[in-house]
Scaffold this motif. Sequence first.
Motif, mmCIF file in Angstrom:
data_model
loop_
_atom_site.group_PDB
_atom_site.id
_atom_site.type_symbol
_atom_site.label_atom_id
_atom_site.label_comp_id
_atom_site.label_asym_id
_atom_site.label_seq_id
_atom_site.Cartn_x
_atom_site.Cartn_y
_atom_site.Cartn_z
ATOM 1 N N LEU A 147 0.747 -1.244 0.046
ATOM 2 C CA LEU A 147 -0.020 -0.013 0.154
ATOM 3 C C LEU A 147 1.068 1.310 0.053
ATOM 4 O O LEU A 147 0.597 2.140 -0.640
ATOM 5 C CB LEU A 147 -0.823 0.080 1.142
ATOM 6 C CG LEU A 147 -2.316 -0.980 1.132
ATOM 7 C CD1 LEU A 147 -3.032 -0.751 2.277
ATOM 8 C CD2 LEU A 147 -2.825 -0.666 -0.169
ATOM 9 N N LYS A 148 2.013 1.145 0.758
ATOM 10 C CA LYS A 148 2.807 2.603 0.831
ATOM 11 C C LYS A 148 3.444 2.790 -0.487
ATOM 12 O O LYS A 148 3.498 3.885 -0.942
ATOM 13 C CB LYS A 148 3.862 2.162 1.837
ATOM 14 C CG LYS A 148 3.513 2.040 3.361
ATOM 15 C CD LYS A 148 4.684 2.017 4.210
ATOM 16 C CE LYS A 148 4.071 1.951 5.505
ATOM 17 N NZ LYS A 148 5.098 1.714 6.763
ATOM 18 N N THR B 260 2.239 1.687 -3.519
ATOM 19 C CA THR B 260 1.034 2.105 -4.500
ATOM 20 C C THR B 260 0.715 3.550 -4.015
ATOM 21 O O THR B 260 0.427 4.328 -5.243
ATOM 22 C CB THR B 260 0.039 0.940 -4.262
ATOM 23 O OG1 THR B 260 0.149 -0.230 -4.402
ATOM 24 C CG2 THR B 260 -1.260 1.449 -5.305
ATOM 25 N N MET B 261 0.775 3.843 -2.999
ATOM 26 C CA MET B 261 0.322 5.296 -2.565
ATOM 27 C C MET B 261 1.397 6.408 -3.142
ATOM 28 O O MET B 261 1.006 7.171 -3.868
ATOM 29 C CB MET B 261 0.005 5.590 -1.137
ATOM 30 C CG MET B 261 -0.128 6.863 -0.774
ATOM 31 S SD MET B 261 -1.494 7.673 -1.482
ATOM 32 C CE MET B 261 -2.726 6.842 -0.367
ATOM 33 N N THR C 201 1.235 6.521 -6.919
ATOM 34 C CA THR C 201 -0.040 7.137 -7.197
ATOM 35 C C THR C 201 0.309 8.730 -7.247
ATOM 36 O O THR C 201 -0.107 9.412 -8.033
ATOM 37 C CB THR C 201 -1.063 6.463 -6.649
ATOM 38 O OG1 THR C 201 -1.223 5.111 -6.890
ATOM 39 C CG2 THR C 201 -2.424 7.303 -6.968
ATOM 40 N N ILE D 42 -6.897 4.814 -6.153
ATOM 41 C CA ILE D 42 -7.262 5.377 -4.676
ATOM 42 C C ILE D 42 -8.345 4.645 -4.204
ATOM 43 O O ILE D 42 -8.527 4.308 -3.003
ATOM 44 C CB ILE D 42 -7.669 6.952 -5.207
ATOM 45 C CG1 ILE D 42 -6.254 7.640 -5.674
ATOM 46 C CG2 ILE D 42 -8.009 7.461 -3.772
ATOM 47 C CD1 ILE D 42 -6.534 9.159 -5.989
ATOM 48 N N MET E 41 -7.214 1.578 -2.745
ATOM 49 C CA MET E 41 -6.572 1.522 -1.585
ATOM 50 C C MET E 41 -7.198 1.754 -0.305
ATOM 51 O O MET E 41 -7.154 1.295 0.838
ATOM 52 C CB MET E 41 -5.265 2.640 -1.591
ATOM 53 C CG MET E 41 -4.270 2.165 -2.558
ATOM 54 S SD MET E 41 -2.773 3.537 -2.665
ATOM 55 C CE MET E 41 -3.585 4.732 -3.566
#
Length: 205
Positions: A45-46, A48-49, A52, A116, A119
């Motif tokens: 998640l980190k 991907t964020m 993004t 988004i 996530m």
Amino acid sequence: MSISTAKQLGLGLCPKCHKVNKMHSAKQCCSRCHSSFHQRKPNSLKLTMAWTVTAIIFLFPANLLPMMVINTLGDRDASTILGGIDYFINDGVYPVAIIVFVASFLIPLAKIAGLILLMMSVKKGSKLTVAQRARLFHFIEFLGPWSMLDVFVVALMVAVVNLGFITSIEAGTGSTYFTLMVIFTMLAAQSFDPRLLWDVPEDEQ
């Protein structure tokens, strides 16, 4: 009726040989090919964020700066993505305008919004079912390469249209930012571990 996931059963899939292993720790060696693997992608998640957010930052110069510069008899005409769409609409070439709008504007926004949403669904849950979220992820993966259509068209025109002083086409600064933005969205999709979508409370399943 609740359905147990592989993680709940203490199982993990080796990405190399696809053997299902009994997990004794978050990272271990496959019992068949002896390659190391994690039950879930570390820091999914980190990463991907981060990718993004980077794509969102590059989205603005990609749309505000010229995508293509046309030189005709010494005159320079720079065109942004939205400027090119407006040009095709005014010329009545609606099919091309629609293709450029979808591939260069709509798809990148849809990918970023979808990432988004995925996530947020992992962190806070969602009204969508897990299966619907999984289909959304596969749809985002499918959209990935299509955003490069505009870059391909610009590169093709730069290579083909080169008549020196009379007419020539060169890639604008916006094309660089647009390419980087597409790459970052693809990296974001690859960093996201879709198995996280199934690590949800039983009431969501």
